[in-house]
Scaffold this motif. Structure first.
Motif, PDB file in Angstrom:
ATOM      1  N   ILE A 214     -15.936   7.896 -36.500  1.00  0.00           N
ATOM      2  CA  ILE A 214     -14.656   7.589 -37.143  1.00  0.00           C
ATOM      3  C   ILE A 214     -14.668   6.085 -37.396  1.00  0.00           C
ATOM      4  CG2 ILE A 214     -12.150   7.539 -36.843  1.00  0.00           C
ATOM      5  CD1 ILE A 214     -12.569   9.988 -34.930  1.00  0.00           C
ATOM      6  N   ILE A 215     -14.550   5.682 -38.645  1.00  0.00           N
ATOM      7  CA  ILE A 215     -14.649   4.257 -38.965  1.00  0.00           C
ATOM      8  C   ILE A 215     -13.332   3.633 -39.409  1.00  0.00           C
ATOM      9  CG2 ILE A 215     -17.117   4.365 -39.471  1.00  0.00           C
ATOM     10  CD1 ILE A 215     -16.358   4.317 -42.482  1.00  0.00           C
ATOM     11  N   ASP A 216     -12.285   4.459 -39.615  1.00  0.00           N
ATOM     12  CA  ASP A 216     -11.003   3.902 -40.031  1.00  0.00           C
ATOM     13  C   ASP A 216      -9.904   4.926 -39.762  1.00  0.00           C
ATOM     14  OD1 ASP A 216      -9.232   2.031 -41.092  1.00  0.00           O
ATOM     15  OD2 ASP A 216      -9.498   2.731 -43.147  1.00  0.00           O
ATOM     16  N   GLY A 217      -8.691   4.452 -39.514  1.00  0.00           N
ATOM     17  CA  GLY A 217      -7.526   5.311 -39.402  1.00  0.00           C
ATOM     18  C   GLY A 217      -7.200   5.796 -37.998  1.00  0.00           C
ATOM     19  N   ASP A 218      -7.967   5.397 -36.992  1.00  0.00           N
ATOM     20  CA  ASP A 218      -7.728   5.856 -35.625  1.00  0.00           C
ATOM     21  C   ASP A 218      -7.693   4.656 -34.682  1.00  0.00           C
ATOM     22  OD1 ASP A 218      -7.348   7.586 -33.461  1.00  0.00           O
ATOM     23  OD2 ASP A 218      -9.499   7.898 -33.172  1.00  0.00           O
ATOM     24  N   GLU A 219      -6.789   3.722 -34.994  1.00  0.00           N
ATOM     25  CA  GLU A 219      -6.723   2.472 -34.234  1.00  0.00           C
ATOM     26  C   GLU A 219      -6.380   2.684 -32.759  1.00  0.00           C
ATOM     27  OE1 GLU A 219      -5.218   2.977 -37.234  1.00  0.00           O
ATOM     28  OE2 GLU A 219      -6.633   1.776 -38.403  1.00  0.00           O
ATOM     29  N   LYS A 220      -5.695   3.782 -32.418  1.00  0.00           N
ATOM     30  CA  LYS A 220      -5.296   4.039 -31.028  1.00  0.00           C
ATOM     31  C   LYS A 220      -6.297   4.961 -30.305  1.00  0.00           C
ATOM     32  CE  LYS A 220      -0.391   3.285 -31.745  1.00  0.00           C
ATOM     33  NZ  LYS A 220       0.956   3.814 -31.557  1.00  0.00           N
ATOM     34  N   ASP A 221      -7.437   5.221 -30.938  1.00  0.00           N
ATOM     35  CA  ASP A 221      -8.473   6.076 -30.337  1.00  0.00           C
ATOM     36  C   ASP A 221      -7.925   7.439 -29.886  1.00  0.00           C
ATOM     37  OD1 ASP A 221     -10.563   4.275 -30.741  1.00  0.00           O
ATOM     38  OD2 ASP A 221     -10.106   3.209 -28.886  1.00  0.00           O
ATOM     39  N   VAL A 222      -7.155   8.071 -30.757  1.00  0.00           N
ATOM     40  CA  VAL A 222      -6.595   9.384 -30.465  1.00  0.00           C
ATOM     41  C   VAL A 222      -7.645  10.470 -30.712  1.00  0.00           C
ATOM     42  CG1 VAL A 222      -4.825  11.061 -31.173  1.00  0.00           C
ATOM     43  CG2 VAL A 222      -4.259   8.631 -31.032  1.00  0.00           C
ATOM     44  N   PHE A 223      -8.496  10.259 -31.699  1.00  0.00           N
ATOM     45  CA  PHE A 223      -9.447  11.277 -32.121  1.00  0.00           C
ATOM     46  C   PHE A 223     -10.858  10.948 -31.633  1.00  0.00           C
ATOM     47  CE2 PHE A 223      -6.062  11.112 -35.310  1.00  0.00           C
ATOM     48  CZ  PHE A 223      -5.602  12.421 -35.227  1.00  0.00           C
ATOM     49  N   GLU A 224     -11.650  12.002 -31.533  1.00  0.00           N
ATOM     50  CA  GLU A 224     -13.060  11.864 -31.162  1.00  0.00           C
ATOM     51  C   GLU A 224     -13.853  12.811 -32.051  1.00  0.00           C
ATOM     52  OE1 GLU A 224     -15.787  12.210 -27.157  1.00  0.00           O
ATOM     53  OE2 GLU A 224     -14.109  13.579 -27.374  1.00  0.00           O
ATOM     54  N   ILE A 225     -15.040  12.392 -32.451  1.00  0.00           N
ATOM     55  CA  ILE A 225     -15.907  13.289 -33.218  1.00  0.00           C
ATOM     56  C   ILE A 225     -17.272  13.312 -32.538  1.00  0.00           C
ATOM     57  CG2 ILE A 225     -16.610  11.516 -34.874  1.00  0.00           C
ATOM     58  CD1 ILE A 225     -16.521  13.865 -37.004  1.00  0.00           C
ATOM     59  N   THR A 226     -17.771  14.518 -32.338  1.00  0.00           N
ATOM     60  CA  THR A 226     -19.092  14.706 -31.747  1.00  0.00           C
ATOM     61  C   THR A 226     -19.933  15.542 -32.699  1.00  0.00           C
ATOM     62  OG1 THR A 226     -18.364  16.678 -30.557  1.00  0.00           O
ATOM     63  CG2 THR A 226     -18.232  14.581 -29.366  1.00  0.00           C
ATOM     64  N   THR A 227     -21.226  15.485 -32.515  1.00  0.00           N
ATOM     65  CA  THR A 227     -22.159  16.227 -33.378  1.00  0.00           C
ATOM     66  C   THR A 227     -22.712  17.420 -32.632  1.00  0.00           C
ATOM     67  OG1 THR A 227     -22.778  14.157 -34.465  1.00  0.00           O
ATOM     68  CG2 THR A 227     -24.221  16.046 -34.809  1.00  0.00           C
TER      69      THR A 227
END
Length: 104
Positions: A84-97
């Motif tokens: 995630i490179i933008d739009g999640d300033e509060k670190d609410v989201f996580e992405i895994t592969t």
């Protein structure tokens, strides 16, 4: 040459003795040339925009959606990771592969 277009070539080689002059003899062999992959293709998403509607009480660590980028390369060169490179300033989201499906 482009491995994604053609991966293998069969080339016939001829050798002539007597410097190739008249009366000389010749022999042939076939050489198989296999191209190895280089990282020359970027991952591409099938969509330019994904939209997910998720409940506000979705549990931590539960998936809210999936994205997938396809890469025409093979092997290590085709393994994708997602960030995630933008739009999640509060670190609410996580992405895994997912190592099997290459989805994020």
């Amino acid at each position: 040459m482009d491995r994604e277009m053609r991966e293998e070539y069969l080339v016939v080689i001829q050798a002539k003795d007597m410097g190739g002059h008249m009366g000389g003899l010749s022999g042939t062999t076939t050489v198989t040339v296999t191209l190895t992959d280089v990282n020359d293709n970027p991952p591409k998403f099938s969509k330019s925009l994904y939209e997910f509607v998720i409940p506000e009480d979705l549990g931590i660590g539960k998936p809210g959606g999936k994205v997938k980028a396809n890469d025409r390369d093979i092997g290590e060169n085709a393994k994708s990771t997602y960030n995630i490179i933008d739009g999640d300033e509060k670190d609410v989201f996580e992405i895994t592969t997912d190592a099997q499906t290459q989805e994020g």
